[in-house]
Design a protein around this motif. Sequence first.
Motif, PDB file in Angstrom:
ATOM      1  N   ARG A 125       1.174  -1.107  -0.375  1.00 35.04           N
ATOM      2  CA  ARG A 125      -0.073   0.126   0.019  1.00 35.04           C
ATOM      3  C   ARG A 125       0.916   1.822  -0.116  1.00 35.04           C
ATOM      4  N   ILE A 126       1.882   1.508   0.866  1.00 38.52           N
ATOM      5  CA  ILE A 126       2.798   2.399   0.720  1.00 38.52           C
ATOM      6  C   ILE A 126       3.351   2.907  -0.828  1.00 38.52           C
ATOM      7  N   ILE A 127       4.365   1.556  -1.010  1.00 42.56           N
ATOM      8  CA  ILE A 127       4.911   1.685  -2.597  1.00 42.56           C
ATOM      9  C   ILE A 127       3.188   2.004  -3.276  1.00 42.56           C
ATOM     10  N   ASP A 128       2.376   2.018  -3.573  1.00 41.96           N
ATOM     11  CA  ASP A 128       1.283   2.819  -4.467  1.00 41.96           C
ATOM     12  C   ASP A 128       1.126   3.605  -4.123  1.00 41.96           C
ATOM     13  N   THR A 129       0.408   3.920  -3.109  1.00 43.58           N
ATOM     14  CA  THR A 129       0.385   5.286  -2.753  1.00 43.58           C
ATOM     15  C   THR A 129       1.730   6.026  -3.990  1.00 43.58           C
ATOM     16  N   PHE A 130       3.048   5.911  -2.918  1.00 41.44           N
ATOM     17  CA  PHE A 130       4.017   6.659  -3.872  1.00 41.44           C
ATOM     18  C   PHE A 130       3.970   6.745  -5.354  1.00 41.44           C
ATOM     19  N   LEU A 131       3.654   5.934  -5.850  1.00 44.81           N
ATOM     20  CA  LEU A 131       3.463   5.894  -7.801  1.00 44.81           C
ATOM     21  C   LEU A 131       2.131   6.498  -7.690  1.00 44.81           C
ATOM     22  N   SER A 132       1.100   6.902  -6.779  1.00 42.96           N
ATOM     23  CA  SER A 132       0.301   7.607  -7.832  1.00 42.96           C
ATOM     24  C   SER A 132       0.520   8.754  -7.458  1.00 42.96           C
ATOM     25  N   PHE A 133       1.824   8.903  -7.240  1.00 42.20           N
ATOM     26  CA  PHE A 133       1.635  11.039  -7.598  1.00 42.20           C
ATOM     27  C   PHE A 133       2.749  11.038  -8.414  1.00 42.20           C
ATOM     28  N   PRO A 134       2.436  11.943  -9.680  1.00 42.94           N
ATOM     29  CA  PRO A 134       3.087  11.959 -10.173  1.00 42.94           C
ATOM     30  C   PRO A 134       4.914  12.360  -9.803  1.00 42.94           C
ATOM     31  N   SER A 135       5.317  11.778 -10.954  1.00 39.52           N
ATOM     32  CA  SER A 135       7.446  11.228 -10.906  1.00 39.52           C
ATOM     33  C   SER A 135       7.961  12.915 -10.143  1.00 39.52           C
ATOM     34  N   ILE A 136       7.748  13.610 -11.388  1.00 44.52           N
ATOM     35  CA  ILE A 136       8.320  15.351 -11.197  1.00 44.52           C
ATOM     36  C   ILE A 136       7.849  16.113  -9.386  1.00 44.52           C
ATOM     37  N   VAL A 137       6.650  16.047  -9.871  1.00 51.36           N
ATOM     38  CA  VAL A 137       6.080  16.387  -8.562  1.00 51.36           C
ATOM     39  C   VAL A 137       6.541  16.284  -6.868  1.00 51.36           C
ATOM     40  N   LEU A 138       6.768  14.232  -6.603  1.00 51.05           N
ATOM     41  CA  LEU A 138       7.579  13.971  -5.817  1.00 51.05           C
ATOM     42  C   LEU A 138       8.770  14.340  -5.444  1.00 51.05           C
ATOM     43  N   ALA A 139       9.300  14.476  -6.400  1.00 54.36           N
ATOM     44  CA  ALA A 139      10.673  14.347  -6.914  1.00 54.36           C
ATOM     45  C   ALA A 139      10.902  16.761  -6.208  1.00 54.36           C
TER      46      ALA A 139
END
Length: 289
Positions: A125-139
């Motif tokens: 579930r934690i992995i899915d949460t991280f993957l749900s965000f756009p990569s560049i926005v999260l970076a």
Amino acid sequence: MTNLNMTGSRPGAARVVTRWLFRDLRTPLSALVLVVIVGCSLLAPWIAPYDPTAQNYMAILEPASSTYLLGTDDLGRDIFSRLVYGASASIYASFLAVGVAAILGIPVGLIAGYVGGRLDAVISRIIDTFLSFPSIVLAIAVTGVLGIGLTNAMISVGIVFAPQLARLVRARTLVLRQELYVDAARCFGATTSRILLRHVLPNAIQPVLVQMTLLMAVALLAEASLSFLGLGMQPPDSSWGSMLARAYLYIEMEPAQMYAPGLAILATALAFNSLGESLREALDPTARE
């Protein structure tokens, strides 16, 4: 019968690598491009004709000439020298981001896939949460927490990449933990860490290596994006992304400034992608003769 050489041992690693490199024209060409770029980054002080940070206000936005091979930027700095020195920053950024992703993602994926149960559910579930965000926005968000700078920016990119590797390793581990050799090792009293390191990881690492090679290209583009936004390499030091950001301000006056760093990013990203695709084909058992 097992394929043995004259000494009774399996073909060496050098022979396997050579066979992979020369299986088609695409692989050696991609490797050659990366070798040239890495060589330029290591030999930058001897290759670059000028100091990359030296400003010459008498030669602002000069076109390409025999004096300045690729012209100059808005501060009179030699673009070729900055391009050569920027190679080391861009290559360093790619390796750092993928290294951080591997250090964080591979152990998490191994543990989640091998232990299973509630721990696997929570990690998934934690992995899915991280993957749900756009990569560049999260970076960008992680960079804001860590602080502005090339190293912090690429650590944030590595954190963003880690869930991708974790999910891939977890999927492979779920399959491998059911294999007979894992059951045999467990029956002989092998510890969990020994089983993971000696039996599961070596058999799960092939698709991970392919994904890491492909992520090198994505990390290069992420560095360019973050430096373009002012979150990566800080002036007066150069990277290809920061050169693009600077050239964009004067694109109407001297558009040729954008060609050199843009083409360098394109060539390196294509080389990484080509090597990753070639490695995937070489490691795919269904594609072997």
